[in-house]
Design an enzyme around this catalytic site. Structure first.
Site, PDB file in Angstrom:
ATOM      1  N   GLY A 106      15.261   2.599 -37.966  1.00  0.00           N
ATOM      2  CA  GLY A 106      14.133   3.080 -37.391  1.00  0.00           C
ATOM      3  C   GLY A 106      13.184   1.919 -36.964  1.00  0.00           C
TER       4      GLY A 106
ATOM      5  N   MET B 194       4.300  -0.885 -34.546  1.00  0.00           N
ATOM      6  CA  MET B 194       4.267  -2.492 -35.143  1.00  0.00           C
ATOM      7  C   MET B 194       5.187  -2.863 -35.564  1.00  0.00           C
ATOM      8  SD  MET B 194       0.082  -1.736 -36.188  1.00  0.00           S
ATOM      9  CE  MET B 194      -1.061  -0.930 -35.241  1.00  0.00           C
TER      10      MET B 194
ATOM     11  N   ASP C 133      -2.837   8.263 -40.868  1.00  0.00           N
ATOM     12  CA  ASP C 133      -1.787   8.239 -39.934  1.00  0.00           C
ATOM     13  C   ASP C 133      -0.753   9.316 -40.181  1.00  0.00           C
ATOM     14  OD1 ASP C 133      -0.687   7.692 -37.353  1.00  0.00           O
ATOM     15  OD2 ASP C 133       0.342   6.052 -38.107  1.00  0.00           O
TER      16      ASP C 133
END
Length: 664
Positions: A17, A21, A133
């Site tokens: 994955g 960043m 987030d």
């Protein structure tokens, strides 16, 4: 990276994955023989100091959390310019992939996943960590249907600054809260807003706001209300829709107060359900975490102007399509309408400009240092600064009562006027009662004091006829006295009954039997008994003792003795002059006497020794061997001496009793 070994133990196996960043790899830990997930910062960011700091913060934030619904962090490191975090490997899918596969999730699935995410947030928030987030890409679902929150890359401790004032904001634009878009104060309720957007997507299969650019979506979070989930999913329950609407309110105060309140409402409408097994596939995010400029009031005005312009063009296009024959007749009407519309648009624009300017116009103030300040003085300072104090208390033995121990918002931070600063106020030392240590074994004292919140102090000893050895007989402070937590308690330990002392008796010159009798009389213990030659002490008499006479001793002391073996050099006997009378002729003041010795109880050769005793001194006057078998009864031996003498006779080393008194 495939095949690379990090930290001499993590072997990269495959890429699983990635995000905006960092990239995520599956790796094998060769030390513990298990699979882990390794998050590696993208190479293009390794020279960015700010991003490196954020990457380090992720490891620090996540490592401080331990919860079944949060991905565990095992290790963090840097090697050859590769910055990485080692995490728990979750064999499953992201919630985003699950939504894409199913389109819409069932009511039970939404409730169960939301409850698990809320539990994870509750744990993080209780540790003063705001995730910032939350999105379905950061929710991993295991094969046993457990949701695990990951990626604390932009998480922020609530004790640090929670206001973005650097001119940029970080997050996933489809899911972040209005206050994040404005660069304002973010707290636990910002995470709850993002969770509400995730619930919206689980219920409808889509996010509430879409746009061509991140700034457009951010503005919609600020300005627009999302369409009710029931518009896209008519089967959604009213209770579930009400929870989603409450979570996605623009104002933070209108949302749930905390994750616990949300969990309570979820339990009210939750039903049991089962899920099919889930594959393990992680994809590159289609809604990556991004750094985008802060949304300003000017950008809001520009978006409003462009929307008004589009509306005006649509009006003109529609009018241009009308019949040309009617154009002339209605020209004046069109012009008048256009002017009116322009005036209305101008009024709306002017109103919106001033309204939005006022909305975003926030006066900033600097947070002072409240630590070490008396609470009354701190409240006055906060009021003068334009701030409010949220007080909590705790016991602290090092900080005086009513003095501020700590503040969650650091000194010098710029915050909006009216901001609430959380402070912890000391209640002083907590008082606890001293436990009763008397009659307790001294080995239990430390545990009893620790259990009471106290510390062992000075330990002394004293004799006691009442308390056994090792028992506590006294303490200070006494039982039940209220003292501050952490105070020391002194106590006295019994050494048993007091021992009586007395002068050591003199055993020198005593026979061994006499010495033993004296030791028993004074309750002294007999130690070792050894023998040595002596020209001073007669054989069988004590010549040394290990404890000198008159020294203070106590009952039970051990006394070692040395007993004389007599002289080790035989004296030369003067020969009887020829013609001298064997019965006692005197010569030069001395004479010889014949002594009878019975050998009837002996056989073979018998060693005969005779000592002349003079006080504590002795002198050997005869030493010969005789055959008892030939003697056939008593024998006579001649001994030389003068005056009246005591003679000690030894047969084969055994003293014969009593001594023989002879007049020479």
């Amino acid at each position: 990276m495939i095949g690379k070994i990090l930290g001499n133990r993590y072997e990269i196996v495959e890429k699983i994955g990635g995000g905006g960043m960092a990239l995520v790899y599956k790796a094998k830990c060769n030390l513990l023989n298990r699979y882990v997930a390794i998050k590696v910062l993208r190479p293009e960011f390794i020279n960015d100091k700010d991003l490196l700091d954020k990457f380090r913060k992720e490891s620090q934030a996540a490592a401080s959390l331990s919860h079944p619904n949060i991905v565990n962090v095992y290790d963090v490191g840097e090697e050859d310019g590769v910055y990485y975090i080692v995490m728990e490997y979750v064999d499953g899918k992201t919630l985003k992939e699950l939504i894409k596969e199913k389109g819409k999730l069932s009511k039970n699935e939404i409730l169960d996943f939301t409850r698990q995410i809320a539990l994870a947030l509750k744990h993080a928030h209780s540790n003063h960590i705001v995730h910032r987030d939350i999105k379905p890409h950061n929710i991993l679902v295991t094969e046993d249907n457990r949701a695990k929150v990951t990626d604390f890359g932009i998480a922020l401790a609530a004790t640090s600054s929670t206001i973005t004032n650097t001119g940029s904001i970080i997050g996933s634009v489809h899911y972040f809260a209005p206050e994040q878009a404005r660069g304002g104060y973010t707290d636990e309720k910002s995470d709850l807003y993002s969770l509400g957007i995730v619930m919206y997507e689980m219920a409808t299969g889509r996010v509430p706001f879409e746009g061509d650019a991140p700034i457009t979506i951010a503005l919609k979070h600020i300005q627009e209300k999302p369409e009710p989930p029931s518009k896209y999913n008519p089967s959604i329950s009213k209770g579930l829709e009400a929870i989603i609407i409450k979570l996605t309110q623009k104002e933070q105060s209108a949302r749930y107060a905390n994750a616990s309140a949300l969990i309570e409402d979820l339990y009210k409408i939750k039903n049991n359900f089962d899920l099919d097994d889930i594959d393990n596939t992680l994809k590159i995010e289609d809604s990556p975490t991004q750094i985008i400029p802060m949304v300003t009031a000017n950008e809001i005005r520009q978006l409003t102007d462009s929307q008004d312009e589009v509306k005006t063009m649509n009006i003109k296009n529609k009018k241009g399509k009308k019949d040309n024959s009617k154009k002339d007749n209605k020209r004046k009407l069109v012009i008048g309408s256009a002017i009116a519309a322009a005036l209305v648009a101008a009024l709306v624009f002017t109103f919106a400009f001033f309204y939005i300017s006022d909305l975003f116009k926030v006066e900033d103030v600097k947070v002072p240092n409240f630590v070490g300040m008396n609470i009354e003085k701190a409240e006055k300072l906060a009021e003068d600064t334009g701030l409010r104090l949220n007080k909590s208390t705790e016991y602290n033995s090092k900080v005086p009562k009513d003095e501020i121990i700590n503040q969650t918002t650091r000194e010098g931070m710029m915050v909006r006027k009216g901001f609430e600063v959380k402070v912890i106020v000391s209640e002083g030392s907590k008082l606890v009662p001293v436990p009763d240590l008397r009659n307790e074994n001294a080995t239990n004292a430390e545990r009893l004091l620790k259990d009471a919140g106290l510390e062992p102090g000075e330990v002394s000893e004293d004799s006691s006829d009442e308390y056994p050895i090792g028992t506590i007989i006294d303490q200070n402070p006494r039982q039940g006295v209220q003292v501050a937590t952490g105070s020391a308690v002194n106590y006295v330990v019994s050494t048993g009954p007091k021992v009586q002392t007395f002068p050591m008796p003199n055993l020198l010159g005593k026979t061994l039997e006499e010495a033993r009798s004296i030791l028993k009389q004074f309750k002294l213990e007999e130690g070792s008994i050894t023998e040595e030659y002596s020209d001073v002490y007669v054989r069988g008499y004590v010549m040394e003792q290990n404890i000198p006479a008159d020294k203070e001793v106590s009952e039970g002391s051990v006394v070692n003795l040395v007993v004389s073996k007599g002289s080790d050099v035989p004296d030369q006997m003067e020969e009887i002059e020829e013609g001298e009378d064997q019965e006692g002729t005197q010569s030069s003041g001395t004479s010889t006497k014949s002594i009878s010795i019975n050998l009837e109880e002996y056989t073979g050769i018998v060693d005969i020794e005779i000592y002349q005793i003079n006080g504590l001194k002795s002198k050997k006057v005869y030493s010969e061997k005789h055959n008892a078998d030939e003697a056939k009864g008593p024998i006579r031996v001649n001994v030389k001496g003068s005056g009246t003498q005591q003679l000690a006779v030894y047969l084969n080393g055994e003293k014969q009793e009593p001594n023989v008194e002879v007049n020479f």
